[in-house]
Design an enzyme around this catalytic site. Structure first.
Site, PDB file in Angstrom:
ATOM      1  N   TYR A   1     -17.073  20.321 -16.330  1.00  0.00           N
ATOM      2  CA  TYR A   1     -16.060  19.178 -15.805  1.00  0.00           C
ATOM      3  C   TYR A   1     -16.942  18.383 -14.818  1.00  0.00           C
ATOM      4  CZ  TYR A   1     -15.823  22.449 -11.618  1.00  0.00           C
ATOM      5  OH  TYR A   1     -16.326  23.590 -10.751  1.00  0.00           O
TER       6      TYR A   1
ATOM      7  N   HIS B   1      -7.502  25.355  -7.096  1.00  0.00           N
ATOM      8  CA  HIS B   1      -8.368  24.662  -6.064  1.00  0.00           C
ATOM      9  C   HIS B   1      -8.112  23.419  -5.923  1.00  0.00           C
ATOM     10  CE1 HIS B   1     -11.228  28.293  -7.517  1.00  0.00           C
ATOM     11  NE2 HIS B   1     -10.330  28.599  -6.666  1.00  0.00           N
TER      12      HIS B   1
ATOM     13  N   LYS C   1     -11.090  15.169 -11.445  1.00  0.00           N
ATOM     14  CA  LYS C   1     -11.771  15.645 -12.332  1.00  0.00           C
ATOM     15  C   LYS C   1     -11.586  15.490 -13.985  1.00  0.00           C
ATOM     16  CE  LYS C   1     -11.968  19.864  -9.200  1.00  0.00           C
ATOM     17  NZ  LYS C   1     -11.622  21.303  -8.978  1.00  0.00           N
TER      18      LYS C   1
ATOM     19  N   ASP D   1      -9.646  33.764  -4.321  1.00  0.00           N
ATOM     20  CA  ASP D   1      -8.440  33.396  -4.993  1.00  0.00           C
ATOM     21  C   ASP D   1      -7.070  34.301  -4.674  1.00  0.00           C
ATOM     22  OD1 ASP D   1     -10.102  31.157  -5.597  1.00  0.00           O
ATOM     23  OD2 ASP D   1      -9.949  31.563  -7.689  1.00  0.00           O
TER      24      ASP D   1
END
Length: 183
Positions: free
Chosen positions: A132, A62, A72, A170
């Site tokens: 995260y 992603h 991130k 996904d």
């Protein structure tokens, strides 16, 4: 904190200094000033996310595009995952290359993934708590993704595909060449 550059410019593995004694342990998991000095990238995180997943769950690959692109800082609080970053910056000398590493609650390593990278992870332990920080807010309209098993990327997940659990969304992501451009 030790900052280890990877082969992908801007991506760093962070190894914390853990202080332990008979009471347990202590570590500083994030310090904005130390982070900016260690990575050379001043980053202001605005959102924290956490997921819990079971063995074989694969999330990714992603990313966010345009003004909502995200950097991130990822880590595993409990369990073990194989974490992957793919360089999707068209002008980068490592465009289309990836780095993977083992993140776990035991090794306490963190992985910094700057803007312009796709990201995903696969849970290797019975379960994992994945945490995260993001430097930009999530925007559904700015989502991008790449199919986890794209032959051009050739990511070795080192896990039987028949034992993976992947969301419907996904499994329908485009290939690297067909994916939405980050900039």
């Amino acid at each position: 904190m030790k900052f280890i550059p990877t082969k992908l410019e801007g991506c760093f593995i962070l190894e914390p200094t853990i202080i332990g004694d008979e009471r347990g342990s202590f570590m500083e998991s994030f310090n904005e000033r130390t982070f900016a000095q260690g990575t050379g990238q001043p980053t202001h995180f605005v959102q924290d996310n956490q997921s819990v997943s079971s063995r074989g769950v694969l999330r990714g690959l992603h990313y966010q595009v345009g003004e909502f692109a995200q950097a991130k800082l990822v880590r595993v609080l409990k369990g073990e995952v194989l974490d992957v970053a793919v360089d999707i910056r068209p002008k980068s000398p490592t465009y289309g290359q990836h780095v993977s590493l083992l993140l776990s609650g035991d090794n306490q390593k963190q992985f910094f993934i700057p803007r312009g990278f796709a990201h995903g992870f696969l849970v290797l332990s019975e379960s994992a708590v994945f945490f995260y920080k993001c430097d930009n807010f999530y925007s559904k309209e700015s989502e991008g993704g790449i199919i986890y098993n794209d032959p051009e990327l050739a990511i070795d997940w080192n896990f039987p595909e028949s034992e993976m659990t992947i969301s419907e969304k996904d499994t329908h992501l485009p290939t690297f060449n067909q994916a939405r451009k980050v900039w």
